[in-house]
Design a protein around this motif. Structure first.
Motif, PDB file in Angstrom:
ATOM      1  N   TYR A 138       0.832  -1.205   0.000  1.00 34.57           N
ATOM      2  CA  TYR A 138       0.000   0.000   0.000  1.00 34.57           C
ATOM      3  C   TYR A 138       0.863   1.250   0.000  1.00 34.57           C
ATOM      4  O   TYR A 138       1.889   1.304   0.689  1.00 34.57           O
ATOM      5  N   GLN A 139       0.417   2.253  -0.748  1.00 33.34           N
ATOM      6  CA  GLN A 139       1.050   3.572  -0.744  1.00 33.34           C
ATOM      7  C   GLN A 139       0.189   4.520   0.071  1.00 33.34           C
ATOM      8  O   GLN A 139      -1.043   4.535  -0.108  1.00 33.34           O
ATOM      9  N   PHE A 140       0.815   5.305   0.936  1.00 30.13           N
ATOM     10  CA  PHE A 140       0.071   6.319   1.695  1.00 30.13           C
ATOM     11  C   PHE A 140      -0.125   7.538   0.799  1.00 30.13           C
ATOM     12  O   PHE A 140       0.806   7.971   0.121  1.00 30.13           O
ATOM     13  N   PHE A 145      -4.051   4.525   3.268  1.00 32.16           N
ATOM     14  CA  PHE A 145      -3.159   3.622   2.557  1.00 32.16           C
ATOM     15  C   PHE A 145      -3.941   3.041   1.377  1.00 32.16           C
ATOM     16  O   PHE A 145      -5.065   2.565   1.550  1.00 32.16           O
ATOM     17  N   GLY A 207       4.408   4.097   3.566  1.00 27.36           N
ATOM     18  CA  GLY A 207       3.986   2.871   2.892  1.00 27.36           C
ATOM     19  C   GLY A 207       3.656   1.784   3.900  1.00 27.36           C
ATOM     20  O   GLY A 207       3.938   1.915   5.103  1.00 27.36           O
ATOM     21  N   LEU A 208       3.055   0.716   3.376  1.00 26.62           N
ATOM     22  CA  LEU A 208       2.589  -0.387   4.222  1.00 26.62           C
ATOM     23  C   LEU A 208       2.643  -1.687   3.429  1.00 26.62           C
ATOM     24  O   LEU A 208       2.279  -1.710   2.253  1.00 26.62           O
ATOM     25  N   VAL A 348       4.732  -0.839   8.541  1.00 30.38           N
ATOM     26  CA  VAL A 348       4.571   0.542   8.082  1.00 30.38           C
ATOM     27  C   VAL A 348       5.939   1.208   8.055  1.00 30.38           C
ATOM     28  O   VAL A 348       6.715   1.055   8.997  1.00 30.38           O
ATOM     29  N   ASP A 350       7.256   5.027   7.964  1.00 28.15           N
ATOM     30  CA  ASP A 350       6.862   6.439   7.997  1.00 28.15           C
ATOM     31  C   ASP A 350       7.962   7.243   8.695  1.00 28.15           C
ATOM     32  O   ASP A 350       9.040   6.700   8.970  1.00 28.15           O
ATOM     33  N   THR A 472       2.547   9.166  10.283  1.00 29.34           N
ATOM     34  CA  THR A 472       1.175   8.668  10.133  1.00 29.34           C
ATOM     35  C   THR A 472       0.523   8.392  11.497  1.00 29.34           C
ATOM     36  O   THR A 472      -0.519   7.743  11.568  1.00 29.34           O
TER      37      THR A 472
END
Ligand SMILES: *[C@@H]1O[C@H](CO)[C@@H](O)[C@H](O)[C@H]1NC(C)=O
Ligand SMILES: *[C@@H]1O[C@H](CO)[C@@H](O)[C@H](O)[C@H]1NC(C)=O
Ligand SMILES: *[C@@H]1O[C@H](CO)[C@@H](O)[C@H](O)[C@H]1NC(C)=O
Length: 521
Positions: A138-140, A145, A207-208, A348, A350, A472
């Motif tokens: 996943y992109q923040f 996300f 990101g995640l 995550v 960040d 985040t």
């Protein structure tokens, strides 16, 4: 020397930016008049800085700096051109690495030879672990996300990603299109492709990655730069893999020192952030080093008030403790994963660092949710995850999951590998020699503080990528023990860390059943 430093400071103040306390101190301690003096010293160490970027190579092998998800960072100005010596070799293909990261799943499935992480392991393990439902990236976007299809291995539809190992759907059905070069681990999977057309990976602002497994007793879930993934996927066309960044949140350890006892039991997966250094995203190593070997808790900033109010809690007195915040063999950052026990991991990245969550969905079975599929993160379940997720899960409250060395039965846990702010970087670097790693890290921190890291600036090509990430807000008044414990406070009797004792039912603790969480306040 002193006069020069003073005039530098005044000059810098004149342009409305100045070096903060720790970065000023770094120059003083190392005997540099100013950041230019440090930059010159770095040039003498290695090759002239910054290295020369090769645009042809970047288009062929590096991911697209321009985002396709609104809110994701354009990484054009984030190219790393000071630091790891690999940047000066191999036709400039590694020079200008940007912060695009993606996942690897490594297993002992026997497809070709046997990697060093897989030799001498029981047959039941080779055949039965891991069992994966899905892996997602996943992109923040500044708020949520957002699922990245090309970097997600599972059944994709309009809702999100799904996968159920027992039904033969998800990762096991899709993994062939993620096959990647095996080696130290016999078999590997990763999202990779051709440069700009290939997966973009996770970039700032955050990101995640999510791994849902029915069994992750032994295996690895780790991250590399997208450039590294692309080059190895393509069979090393330039003769290098540009291995300049690595994060290992969940890794089996039998390959660390083959033939020797493991640091933990066979089914304890370790977290490390320090397998490789770039010079553009500084890493902490120990709590004592991160605090400059001084008698004060200063970094990470987020824990200052907790440490001030309860100074004798683990992690708050780095001058008395040796705690490996970056993880590793002497570290305590590890997750015990029981046989055929479902776990969901979420990693995550960040501004605060790398947050590694683990939930045991079956622990939530019973009223009001009889299904045993939920996790602490709304939208993330054992057999599926939604396209858009909130920025953070419910805070972890089980005290047994708010310290590293997480036992297998714990329902929810979080481990943090802290980032280094610019001030933290200068302090951390001040206890090291002026090398490509530490000298570069310090210079990048200064360039950031002076606002001179961007294109056309004097220190263009220096980077503190942490500064490009956003917070985040994962931090929920957690104790410093989520970053680590002293080694003496780990699970004592290891009963499954040598070849003779390896089985598929290792368990360090007798306590296997879920009981109501002991809540941290
Ligand atoms: C730039 O990269 C291309 C592709 O890898 C390579 O063929 C070329 O020799 C490189 N140029 C220089 C100046 O190294
Ligand atoms: C990968 O895919 C193959 C073929 O579908 C399957 O046999 C294997 O179990 C899968 N591996 C994992 C770890 O899911
Ligand atoms: C760590 O171990 C020491 C020595 O056994 C003990 O005194 C201390 O209370 C332990 N700390 C924690 C947080 O468990």
């Amino acid at each position: 020397m002193h006069r020069a430093l003073k005039s530098w400071t005044l000059w810098a103040l004149g342009v409305a930016a100045h070096l903060e306390e720790e970065c000023q101190r770094y120059l003083r301690v190392k005997g540099f008049a100013d950041p230019i003096d440090l930059a010159n010293a770095l040039s003498l160490l290695d090759s002239p800085v910054p290295c020369a970027e090769n645009k042809t190579a970047q288009i062929l092998y590096a991911p697209n700096p321009e985002p396709s998800i609104p809110g994701a960072t354009d990484t054009t100005s984030l190219s790393c051109r000071y630091g790891n010596p690999q940047m000066w070799q191999h036709c400039g293909v590694c020079c200008g690495l940007r912060p695009h990261f993606n996942w690897v799943i490594a297993t002992c499935e026997e497809t070709q030879g046997t990697g060093q992480f897989c030799s001498g392991l029981p047959r039941c393990l080779i055949d039965g672990s891991p069992k994966i439902n899905y892996v997602a990236a996943y992109q923040f976007d500044g708020e949520h996300f957002v699922l990245m299809d090309e970097s997600t291995a599972g059944e994709l539809d309009t809702e999100g990603v799904a996968g159920n190992y027992w039904q033969g759907t998800g990762f096991s059905a899709q993994n062939q299109s993620f096959r990647w070069r095996g080696g130290d681990w016999t078999t590997k999977y990763a999202p990779w492709g051709e440069g700009q057309q290939g997966p973009r990976g996770v970039t700032p602002p955050a990101g995640l990655w999510i791994l849902s497994a029915e069994n992750f007793y032994y295996g690895a879930f780790y991250m590399l730069s997208q450039l590294n993934l692309n080059l190895e996927g393509q069979g090393l066309p330039t003769g290098t893999n540009c291995w300049m960044w690595e994060l290992d949140p969940v890794e089996g350890t039998a390959g660390w020192e083959p033939g020797k006892p493991l640091p933990g039991n066979l089914n304890m997966a370790y977290s490390t952030e320090n397998a490789q250094a770039s010079g553009c995203m500084p890493i902490s190593y120990t709590s004592r080093q991160a605090n400059g070997m001084r008698s004060e808790f200063k970094f990470p900033e987020a824990f200052r008030s907790s440490c001030a109010s309860k100074p004798d809690q683990p992690g708050c007195r780095p001058w008395r403790e040796t705690i490996h915040w970056g993880g590793g063999r002497e570290g305590t950052q590890r997750f015990e994963n029981l046989w055929d026990e479902p776990y969901v991991f979420a990693v995550v990245v960040d501004a605060q660092g790398y947050w590694i969550y683990r939930w045991r969905p079956t622990a939530y079975a019973g009223a009001p949710d009889p299904s045993g599929v939920k996790t602490g993160w709304t939208g993330v379940e054992r057999f599926k995850a939604l396209r858009k997720l909130p920025a953070r899960p419910s805070p972890v409250r089980d005290v047994r999951g708010l310290r590293t060395d997480v036992p297998g039965h714990v329902a929810e846990a979080v481990v943090l590998q802290p980032s280094l702010s610019t001030e933290a970087t200068c302090l951390r670097s001040s206890v090291e020699e002026v090398t490509w790693q530490w000298g570069t890290d310090a210079l990048a921190a200064m360039a950031q503080q002076l606002g001179e890291a961007g294109p056309g600036s004097r220190f263009e090509g220096t980077q503190n990528w942490w500064s490009s990430f956003t917070d985040t807000l994962q931090y929920a008044n957690y104790p410093a023990s989520i970053m680590g414990l002293e080694a003496r406070n780990m699970t004592e009797a290891l009963n499954c860390n040598t070849g003779k004792t390896f089985t598929c039912s290792c368990a360090a603790s007798e306590e296997q059943t879920f009981s109501a969480p002991d809540v941290y306040v």
